[in-house]
Design a protein around this motif. Structure first.
Motif, PDB file in Angstrom:
ATOM      1  N   THR A  36       0.855  -1.189   0.000  1.00 27.20           N
ATOM      2  CA  THR A  36       0.000   0.000   0.000  1.00 27.20           C
ATOM      3  C   THR A  36       0.888   1.236   0.000  1.00 27.20           C
ATOM      4  OG1 THR A  36      -0.111   0.074   2.411  1.00 27.20           O
ATOM      5  CG2 THR A  36      -1.871  -1.138   1.260  1.00 27.20           C
ATOM      6  N   GLN A  37       0.294   2.360  -0.338  1.00 25.43           N
ATOM      7  CA  GLN A  37       1.051   3.605  -0.364  1.00 25.43           C
ATOM      8  C   GLN A  37       0.149   4.746   0.091  1.00 25.43           C
ATOM      9  OE1 GLN A  37       4.294   3.687  -1.032  1.00 25.43           O
ATOM     10  NE2 GLN A  37       4.467   5.899  -0.752  1.00 25.43           N
ATOM     11  N   GLN A  38       0.655   5.539   1.033  1.00 22.31           N
ATOM     12  CA  GLN A  38      -0.077   6.706   1.486  1.00 22.31           C
ATOM     13  C   GLN A  38       0.146   7.861   0.518  1.00 22.31           C
ATOM     14  OE1 GLN A  38       0.523   7.823   5.582  1.00 22.31           O
ATOM     15  NE2 GLN A  38       0.678   5.684   6.200  1.00 22.31           N
ATOM     16  N   VAL A  39      -0.828   8.741   0.458  1.00 24.64           N
ATOM     17  CA  VAL A  39      -0.739   9.930  -0.383  1.00 24.64           C
ATOM     18  C   VAL A  39      -1.495  11.051   0.321  1.00 24.64           C
ATOM     19  CG1 VAL A  39      -2.746   9.282  -1.777  1.00 24.64           C
ATOM     20  CG2 VAL A  39      -1.071  10.818  -2.730  1.00 24.64           C
ATOM     21  N   SER A  40      -1.017  12.262   0.131  1.00 25.83           N
ATOM     22  CA  SER A  40      -1.701  13.438   0.662  1.00 25.83           C
ATOM     23  C   SER A  40      -2.046  14.371  -0.486  1.00 25.83           C
ATOM     24  CB  SER A  40      -0.801  14.191   1.655  1.00 25.83           C
ATOM     25  OG  SER A  40      -0.536  13.403   2.783  1.00 25.83           O
ATOM     26  N   VAL A  41      -3.171  15.026  -0.345  1.00 26.79           N
ATOM     27  CA  VAL A  41      -3.579  16.056  -1.294  1.00 26.79           C
ATOM     28  C   VAL A  41      -3.827  17.314  -0.475  1.00 26.79           C
ATOM     29  CG1 VAL A  41      -5.293  16.756  -2.989  1.00 26.79           C
ATOM     30  CG2 VAL A  41      -4.609  14.374  -2.847  1.00 26.79           C
ATOM     31  N   HIS A  42      -3.135  18.379  -0.853  1.00 23.55           N
ATOM     32  CA  HIS A  42      -3.254  19.657  -0.149  1.00 23.55           C
ATOM     33  C   HIS A  42      -3.870  20.712  -1.053  1.00 23.55           C
ATOM     34  CE1 HIS A  42      -0.110  17.760   2.306  1.00 23.55           C
ATOM     35  NE2 HIS A  42      -0.542  18.552   3.270  1.00 23.55           N
ATOM     36  N   HIS A  43      -4.705  21.532  -0.468  1.00 22.95           N
ATOM     37  CA  HIS A  43      -5.241  22.716  -1.137  1.00 22.95           C
ATOM     38  C   HIS A  43      -4.280  23.845  -0.807  1.00 22.95           C
ATOM     39  CE1 HIS A  43      -8.522  25.978  -1.376  1.00 22.95           C
ATOM     40  NE2 HIS A  43      -8.144  25.679  -2.593  1.00 22.95           N
ATOM     41  N   TRP A  52      -4.217  26.072  -6.023  1.00 20.94           N
ATOM     42  CA  TRP A  52      -3.484  24.928  -6.544  1.00 20.94           C
ATOM     43  C   TRP A  52      -3.770  23.716  -5.687  1.00 20.94           C
ATOM     44  CZ3 TRP A  52      -0.058  25.288 -10.743  1.00 20.94           C
ATOM     45  CH2 TRP A  52       0.117  26.579 -11.247  1.00 20.94           C
ATOM     46  N   VAL A  53      -3.596  22.537  -6.252  1.00 23.32           N
ATOM     47  CA  VAL A  53      -3.698  21.285  -5.519  1.00 23.32           C
ATOM     48  C   VAL A  53      -2.343  20.583  -5.628  1.00 23.32           C
ATOM     49  CG1 VAL A  53      -4.657  19.973  -7.469  1.00 23.32           C
ATOM     50  CG2 VAL A  53      -5.084  19.206  -5.151  1.00 23.32           C
ATOM     51  N   GLU A  54      -1.876  20.080  -4.489  1.00 21.38           N
ATOM     52  CA  GLU A  54      -0.590  19.379  -4.445  1.00 21.38           C
ATOM     53  C   GLU A  54      -0.829  17.934  -4.029  1.00 21.38           C
ATOM     54  OE1 GLU A  54       3.286  20.698  -2.319  1.00 21.38           O
ATOM     55  OE2 GLU A  54       2.213  19.353  -0.956  1.00 21.38           O
ATOM     56  N   ILE A  55      -0.287  17.012  -4.810  1.00 15.60           N
ATOM     57  CA  ILE A  55      -0.339  15.586  -4.510  1.00 15.60           C
ATOM     58  C   ILE A  55       1.062  15.193  -4.060  1.00 15.60           C
ATOM     59  CG2 ILE A  55      -0.764  13.273  -5.428  1.00 15.60           C
ATOM     60  CD1 ILE A  55      -2.325  14.701  -7.742  1.00 15.60           C
ATOM     61  N   SER A  56       1.179  14.512  -2.914  1.00 13.22           N
ATOM     62  CA  SER A  56       2.498  14.064  -2.468  1.00 13.22           C
ATOM     63  C   SER A  56       2.398  12.667  -1.863  1.00 13.22           C
ATOM     64  CB  SER A  56       3.103  15.041  -1.456  1.00 13.22           C
ATOM     65  OG  SER A  56       2.320  15.125  -0.293  1.00 13.22           O
ATOM     66  N   SER A  57       3.484  11.917  -2.000  1.00 16.71           N
ATOM     67  CA  SER A  57       3.527  10.559  -1.464  1.00 16.71           C
ATOM     68  C   SER A  57       4.913  10.299  -0.887  1.00 16.71           C
ATOM     69  CB  SER A  57       3.196   9.550  -2.564  1.00 16.71           C
ATOM     70  OG  SER A  57       3.044   8.255  -2.026  1.00 16.71           O
ATOM     71  N   PRO A  58       4.986   9.766   0.330  1.00 18.86           N
ATOM     72  CA  PRO A  58       6.276   9.541   0.976  1.00 18.86           C
ATOM     73  C   PRO A  58       7.033   8.345   0.403  1.00 18.86           C
ATOM     74  CG  PRO A  58       4.513   8.772   2.389  1.00 18.86           C
ATOM     75  CD  PRO A  58       3.868   9.390   1.185  1.00 18.86           C
ATOM     76  N   VAL A  59       8.345   8.487   0.382  1.00 21.57           N
ATOM     77  CA  VAL A  59       9.234   7.420  -0.078  1.00 21.57           C
ATOM     78  C   VAL A  59       9.981   6.810   1.109  1.00 21.57           C
ATOM     79  CG1 VAL A  59      11.287   6.951  -1.472  1.00 21.57           C
ATOM     80  CG2 VAL A  59       9.454   8.377  -2.386  1.00 21.57           C
ATOM     81  N   GLY A  60      10.319   7.630   2.088  1.00 22.64           N
ATOM     82  CA  GLY A  60      11.032   7.141   3.262  1.00 22.64           C
ATOM     83  C   GLY A  60      11.475   8.292   4.140  1.00 22.64           C
ATOM     84  N   ARG A  61      11.999   7.952   5.292  1.00 19.04           N
ATOM     85  CA  ARG A  61      12.560   8.978   6.172  1.00 19.04           C
ATOM     86  C   ARG A  61      13.875   9.444   5.559  1.00 19.04           C
ATOM     87  NH1 ARG A  61       8.873   8.183   9.601  1.00 19.04           N
ATOM     88  NH2 ARG A  61       8.351   6.322  10.691  1.00 19.04           N
ATOM     89  N   ALA A  62      14.032  10.753   5.452  1.00 16.10           N
ATOM     90  CA  ALA A  62      15.184  11.326   4.760  1.00 16.10           C
ATOM     91  C   ALA A  62      16.508  10.853   5.333  1.00 16.10           C
ATOM     92  CB  ALA A  62      15.109  12.855   4.790  1.00 16.10           C
TER      93      ALA A  62
END
Length: 130
Positions: A36-43, A52-62
Motif C-alpha cells: 500500500t502507499q499513502q498519499v496526501s492532497v493539499h489545497h 493549486w492542488v498538491e499531490i504528495s507521497s512519501p518514499v522514506g525517512r530522509a
C-alpha cells in the motif's frame, strides 16, 4: 471549473481516507504485490490569484534513504518533483485547481506518483512503511 470540495468528494468516494482537515486529505492506495502507499492532497493557498492542488507521497525517512539516489530516481519525466518535508522524502505534483480535469490532471498523476513512490520506497528502504 473544479473546486476543492469536488476533489475532496472524489477522494472520499474512491479511497480509504486516513486523516483530513479543511486544507488536506491523507489516504491510502493499494499498489502491486500486496503493498500500500499513502498519499496526501493539499489545497494550496492562492499566491498568484489562483488556487493549486498538491499531490504528495512519501518514499522514506530522509535520514534513512540515500538522498542522492532518491533525487536520481525522482528525475523520471512523469514525476513532478522531490522534496524533504518534516524529515520525510516525498514525491510531489502540483496542478492549478480551477482548470483541473479530475481524470486527466488529478487521477492520472495521482496513480503515476503513488506507483512510482511505492517502487522507490521498496528500492530505497526495502520496506512498506508508507
Amino acid at each position: 471549473m473544479t473546486s476543492w470540495t469536488e476533489v475532496i468528494n472524489y477522494v472520499r468516494v474512491r479511497y480509504e481516507v486516513l486523516e483530513e482537515s479543511d486544507e488536506w486529505l491523507r489516504f491510502r492506495l493499494d499498489t502491486a504485490g500486496g503493498r500500500t502507499q499513502q498519499v496526501s492532497v493539499h489545497h494550496l493557498p492562492d499566491t498568484d490569484g489562483q488556487a493549486w492542488v498538491e499531490i504528495s507521497s512519501p518514499v522514506g525517512r530522509a535520514d534513512e534513504v540515500d538522498l542522492r539516489r532518491f533525487l536520481e530516481l525522482a528525475g523520471a519525466p512523469e514525476l513532478g518533483g522531490a522534496a524533504v518535508v518534516d524529515g520525510i522524502a516525498l514525491l510531489k505534483h502540483v496542478a492549478p485547481l480551477e482548470e483541473l480535469s479530475i481524470r486527466e490532471e488529478f487521477e492520472r498523476p495521482l496513480t503515476l506518483l503513488v506507483s512510482r513512490a511505492d517502487v522507490m520506497e521498496h528500492e530505497l528502504t526495502e520496506n512498506d512503511h508508507f
